[in-house]
Design a protein around this motif. Structure first.
Motif, PDB file in Angstrom:
ATOM      1  N   SER A  37       0.855  -1.153  -0.023  1.00 17.01           N
ATOM      2  CA  SER A  37      -0.038  -0.016   0.073  1.00 17.01           C
ATOM      3  C   SER A  37       0.763   1.088  -0.013  1.00 17.01           C
ATOM      4  CB  SER A  37      -0.894   0.002   1.118  1.00 17.01           C
ATOM      5  OG  SER A  37      -0.221   0.206   2.355  1.00 17.01           O
TER       6      SER A  37
ATOM      7  N   PRO B 190       0.568   5.983  -0.283  1.00 17.14           N
ATOM      8  CA  PRO B 190      -0.266   6.948   0.358  1.00 17.14           C
ATOM      9  C   PRO B 190      -1.798   7.108  -0.093  1.00 17.14           C
ATOM     10  CG  PRO B 190       1.685   7.680  -0.569  1.00 17.14           C
ATOM     11  CD  PRO B 190       1.567   6.520  -1.097  1.00 17.14           C
ATOM     12  N   ASP B 191      -2.228   6.655  -1.239  1.00 18.62           N
ATOM     13  CA  ASP B 191      -3.402   6.272  -1.622  1.00 18.62           C
ATOM     14  C   ASP B 191      -4.244   4.963  -1.313  1.00 18.62           C
ATOM     15  OD1 ASP B 191      -3.477   9.285  -2.395  1.00 18.62           O
ATOM     16  OD2 ASP B 191      -3.514   8.533  -4.473  1.00 18.62           O
TER      17      ASP B 191
ATOM     18  N   ARG C 121      -4.405   5.493 -15.577  1.00 18.33           N
ATOM     19  CA  ARG C 121      -3.505   5.498 -14.556  1.00 18.33           C
ATOM     20  C   ARG C 121      -2.162   5.859 -15.335  1.00 18.33           C
ATOM     21  NH1 ARG C 121      -4.061   2.699  -9.748  1.00 18.33           N
ATOM     22  NH2 ARG C 121      -5.999   1.776  -9.461  1.00 18.33           N
TER      23      ARG C 121
ATOM     24  N   PHE D  27       3.480   5.869  -5.033  1.00 20.78           N
ATOM     25  CA  PHE D  27       2.093   5.604  -5.364  1.00 20.78           C
ATOM     26  C   PHE D  27       1.896   4.637  -6.380  1.00 20.78           C
ATOM     27  CE2 PHE D  27       2.320   9.956  -3.781  1.00 20.78           C
ATOM     28  CZ  PHE D  27       0.992  10.403  -2.911  1.00 20.78           C
TER      29      PHE D  27
ATOM     30  N   ALA E 183      -0.567   5.800 -10.216  1.00 17.23           N
ATOM     31  CA  ALA E 183      -1.627   6.464  -9.577  1.00 17.23           C
ATOM     32  C   ALA E 183      -2.622   6.722 -10.611  1.00 17.23           C
ATOM     33  CB  ALA E 183      -0.989   7.763  -9.371  1.00 17.23           C
TER      34      ALA E 183
ATOM     35  N   ARG F 211     -10.609   9.245 -12.772  1.00 17.30           N
ATOM     36  CA  ARG F 211     -11.283   8.442 -12.041  1.00 17.30           C
ATOM     37  C   ARG F 211     -12.405   7.975 -13.141  1.00 17.30           C
ATOM     38  NH1 ARG F 211     -12.616  11.510  -6.506  1.00 17.30           N
ATOM     39  NH2 ARG F 211     -14.487  10.810  -7.177  1.00 17.30           N
TER      40      ARG F 211
ATOM     41  N   SER G 220      -8.546  13.659 -11.486  1.00 18.39           N
ATOM     42  CA  SER G 220      -8.350  13.209 -10.014  1.00 18.39           C
ATOM     43  C   SER G 220      -7.854  14.150  -9.212  1.00 18.39           C
ATOM     44  CB  SER G 220      -7.451  11.930 -10.168  1.00 18.39           C
ATOM     45  OG  SER G 220      -6.078  12.415 -10.252  1.00 18.39           O
ATOM     46  N   TYR G 221      -7.804  14.050  -7.819  1.00 18.82           N
ATOM     47  CA  TYR G 221      -7.364  15.243  -7.051  1.00 18.82           C
ATOM     48  C   TYR G 221      -5.910  15.369  -7.592  1.00 18.82           C
ATOM     49  CZ  TYR G 221      -4.509  16.814  -2.997  1.00 18.82           C
ATOM     50  OH  TYR G 221      -3.595  17.683  -2.386  1.00 18.82           O
ATOM     51  N   HIS G 222      -4.872  14.519  -7.694  1.00 19.95           N
ATOM     52  CA  HIS G 222      -3.740  14.806  -7.943  1.00 19.95           C
ATOM     53  C   HIS G 222      -3.399  15.751  -9.437  1.00 19.95           C
ATOM     54  CE1 HIS G 222      -2.365  12.134  -4.785  1.00 19.95           C
ATOM     55  NE2 HIS G 222      -2.940  11.159  -5.456  1.00 19.95           N
TER      56      HIS G 222
ATOM     57  N   LEU H  40      -1.098  15.333   3.675  1.00 16.08           N
ATOM     58  CA  LEU H  40      -0.819  15.498   1.997  1.00 16.08           C
ATOM     59  C   LEU H  40       0.363  15.646   1.675  1.00 16.08           C
ATOM     60  CD1 LEU H  40      -4.416  17.489   0.905  1.00 16.08           C
ATOM     61  CD2 LEU H  40      -3.519  14.977   0.348  1.00 16.08           C
TER      62      LEU H  40
ATOM     63  N   ALA I 119       1.437  13.513  -1.150  1.00 15.81           N
ATOM     64  CA  ALA I 119       1.107  13.660  -2.592  1.00 15.81           C
ATOM     65  C   ALA I 119       2.173  14.587  -3.313  1.00 15.81           C
ATOM     66  CB  ALA I 119      -0.245  14.431  -2.410  1.00 15.81           C
TER      67      ALA I 119
END
Ligand code: GLU
Length: 290
Positions: A125, A127-128, A157, A187, A190, A194, A200-202, A223, A226
């Motif tokens: 796993s 950070p996301d 991705r 990550f 990533a 989505r 996506s946020y990033h 964060l 990130a």
């Protein structure tokens, strides 16, 4: 000397609490006079609501914040994010991923290890959350084409390791932690778009900070990681690199960090209980909480 422009970038998924107020104060205090922006990060169609956006603005105004207008709302700039994705696609750095969360978990459990291109074999796993095991990266062109033709929902991705190799070593600077060697590979591959929203946020946060000319990105320690990935996106998309400052998080009475469910700590609740803006600002703290 360059002017320091900062931003507070909440997602309208709930009411503001003391942690948000802390973050907004931190951003405003680090800005040169009047160079503070509010940005609404409303890319999550399932969780964002206009009434929360209105409440956020009202609470911030009550607390005495002033921000430049117009306020950028990410949902109105999907074409910008799509253009950035097209550039990455043209560089051969994206692939469609059709997996569900369940597929990913099953694949990790079956393989018993992390993705092949993550150096430490036992890391599953990042950070996301789960590191993507690369299932869809290894589809054949015809398998991929069939799925796309059938209209199977998919995310996009980033081939993070390939992209990082292409960029070469990168660094970024945090005003608290100092010079950082970027390690975006933590990550895995990533998600940059989505399944339910074409960004996506990033991607959105990195693009917006650049297009709005933010010179100092302030946000919570949660964060921090990130920024490693954002630094890679800046390099790939030719975006300017801001300075960073990650602040500490405010904990609730149970010792855990405040969350949107902690109703007692919402600005709205404190207002309704007769607290003044000055009192709430003092509660939120003017610097990092101890
Ligand atoms: N929208 C993010 C949040 O509400 C913050 C983004 C950022 O500051 O980078 O947690």
């Amino acid at each position: 000397m360059t002017t320091t422009l900062t931003r507070f970038a909440p997602s309208p998924t709930g009411l503001l609490h003391l942690g948000h107020a802390h973050s907004a104060l931190f951003a405003a205090e680090h800005a040169d006079d009047g160079n503070f922006l509010l940005r609404i990060e409303d890319i999550d169609p399932g969780r964002c609501r206009p009434e929360f956006e209105a409440a956020i603005k009202e609470d911030l105004a009550w607390l005495g914040f002033e921000w430049q207008t117009p306020v950028r709302r990410q949902s109105e700039h999907i074409d910008d994010y799509r253009a950035a994705l097209d550039r990455l696609q043209a560089m051969g750095l994206l692939y469609p991923c059709f997996c569900t969360r369940k597929d990913i978990q099953a694949e990790i459990a079956a393989a018993g290890h992390a993705p092949h291109d993550i150096p430490a074999q036992n890391i599953t796993s990042g950070p996301d959350g789960f590191l993507y095991p690369g299932t869809c990266r290894h589809l054949t062109p015809s398998e991929r084409a069939d799925k796309l033709a059938a209209g199977e929902p998919h995310a996009l991705r980033l081939k993070t390791n390939t992209a990082a190799l292409q960029s070469g070593p990168l660094t970024w600077h945090d005003r608290g932690a100092g010079e950082q060697q970027a390690t975006p590979e933590i990550f895995g591959d990533a998600v940059l778009a989505r399944k339910d929203t074409p960004t996506s946020y990033h991607l959105a946060v990195t693009f917006d900070d650049a297009i709005q000319g933010i010179t100092l990105v302030t946000r919570g320690q949660d964060l921090f990681a990130a920024s490693h990935l954002h630094r890679l996106l800046q390099a790939l998309l030719g975006l300017p690199v801001p300075d960073y400052h990650h602040h500490g998080l405010i904990n609730g009475p149970d010792g855990n960090r405040l969350a949107k469910r902690d109703k007692a700590a919402t600005i709205r609740d404190l207002r309704e209980h007769g607290r003044s803006p000055d009192e709430v600002r003092a509660m939120a703290g003017n610097g990092d909480p101890a």
